[in-house]
Design an enzyme around this catalytic site. Structure first.
Site, mmCIF file in Angstrom:
data_model
loop_
_atom_site.group_PDB
_atom_site.id
_atom_site.type_symbol
_atom_site.label_atom_id
_atom_site.label_comp_id
_atom_site.label_asym_id
_atom_site.label_seq_id
_atom_site.Cartn_x
_atom_site.Cartn_y
_atom_site.Cartn_z
ATOM 1 N N HIS A 136 0.945 -1.320 0.143
ATOM 2 C CA HIS A 136 0.111 -0.005 0.180
ATOM 3 C C HIS A 136 1.108 1.356 -0.083
ATOM 4 O O HIS A 136 2.101 0.985 0.145
ATOM 5 C CB HIS A 136 -0.933 0.034 1.014
ATOM 6 N N LYS A 140 -0.542 4.929 4.464
ATOM 7 C CA LYS A 140 -1.415 3.903 5.093
ATOM 8 C C LYS A 140 -0.517 3.602 6.474
ATOM 9 O O LYS A 140 0.443 3.247 6.503
ATOM 10 C CB LYS A 140 -1.417 2.684 4.462
#
Length: 251
Positions: A136, A140
Site C-alpha cells: 500500500h 497507510k
C-alpha cells in the site's frame, strides 16, 4: 437517496463525485472541523451516512449517526476488538444499521470469493503452505491492511492446518525492514510493504516443492473502493441490521 459523508479526505471526495453522478444528493459533509453538524437537521435527513475516517474515530461516529437513526456504511478498521460486540448488539437489538467492510471494491469481493474457494481446495493438499503479501501507499498507517486480515481469516477458516495469522515483515518507505519472516507453521504470515502511492495489492501464494500457485488483486486506483461504497449505500438504504459484502454479493 440522501447521503451524508463522514470524512472528507481523498476517499470522501471521490465518493461524493460518484454519488452525485449516480443521481444521489449529498445533504451533509462532516469532517474534523465541523463535528457539531452531527446535530444538524441536514445530517438527520440522510438515508445513509458513508463513513471513512480513522480507526480511533469510527466507533464514536457510529454512535452519533445512530443517535439520529441514520444508517451507516463504513470502511474504517481497527474498532472491532474493543467495540465489535456493542455494535453488533446495537444492530441486532437496538434497531440500528451498519454496513461494514474492510474493502468495498467489487474486484476485491470477487477476489475474496476466489480466495475462499481456493482455500477449501487446498485443505486437502497439505504439501502446499500459504503466505500473503500486501502493498500500500506510504500514507497507510496500519499493517497488515484490514483487507489482508479479512482474507487471512477466510483462509484460516478453511485450512485445518492453520490456527490463525501473524504479522510478518514490514518494509517501510525508506526500504528498512522490521518484523519477522519466520512464522510458526500453524500461522499464516502476512508481509507488508509501504511504497509510493500504491492503492493496494494483495497476493496470496500457495507454495510446495513441486510448484506454486499465486492469486493477486491489484487496484489501479481508489475509484473502485469509492464506487463500492456508494453501491453499499444503495443496498443499505433498503436493508437493515449488521450488513457485509457477502449480503450484497451472493457469490
Amino acid at each position: 437517496m440522501k447521503i451524508a459523508l463522514i470524512g472528507y479526505g481523498k476517499m470522501g471526495k471521490m465518493i461524493e463525485e460518484i454519488a452525485l453522478s449516480r443521481g444521489h444528493e449529498i445533504v451533509s459533509i462532516i469532517d474534523i472541523d465541523n463535528q457539531d453538524d452531527f446535530e444538524s437537521a441536514a445530517f438527520a435527513s440522510a438515508d445513509v451516512a458513508i463513513e471513512f475516517t480513522a480507526p480511533h474515530a469510527a466507533y464514536g461516529n457510529y454512535l452519533k449517526a445512530f443517535a439520529k437513526n441514520v444508517k451507516v456504511v463504513s470502511g474504517s478498521t481497527g474498532w472491532m476488538a474493543e467495540h465489535g460486540d456493542e455494535v453488533k448488539r446495537m444492530c441486532s437489538e437496538g434497531g440500528q444499521t451498519l454496513f461494514w467492510a474492510s474493502n468495498f471494491s467489487i474486484g476485491v469481493a470477487i477476489f475474496s470469493a476466489v480466495n475462499r474457494y481456493l482455500a477449501r481446495i487446498m485443505n486437502s493438499f497439505p504439501q502446499y503452505d500459504v503466505e500473503m503479501n500486501e502493498v500500500h501507499h506510504i500514507h497507510k498507517l496500519d499493517a497488515p491492511s484490514g483487507t489482508a486480515i479479512t482474507l487471512a481469516e477466510e483462509i484460516v477458516a478453511e485450512l485445518d492446518r492453520k490456527e490463525g495469522w501473524t504479522k510478518g515483515t514490514l518494509t517501510a518507505p525508506d526500504g528498512s525492514i522490521s518484523g519477522n519472516d519466520n512464522a510458526d507453521s500453524s500461522r499464516l504470515r502476512i508481509d507488508s510493504i509501504r511504497s509510493g502511492e500504491v492503492p493496494g495489492i494483495h497476493s496470496i501464494k500457495y507454495d510446495s516443492d513441486a510448484d506454486s500457485i499465486t492469486i493477486t488483486h491489484d487496484a489501479h486506483s481508489r475509484r473502485g473502493f469509492a464506487l463500492g461504497a456508494v453501491l453499499a449505500a444503495e443496498f443499505t438504504a433498503n436493508n437493515s441490521g449488521l450488513l457485509t459484502i457477502s449480503d450484497m454479493f451472493k457469490f
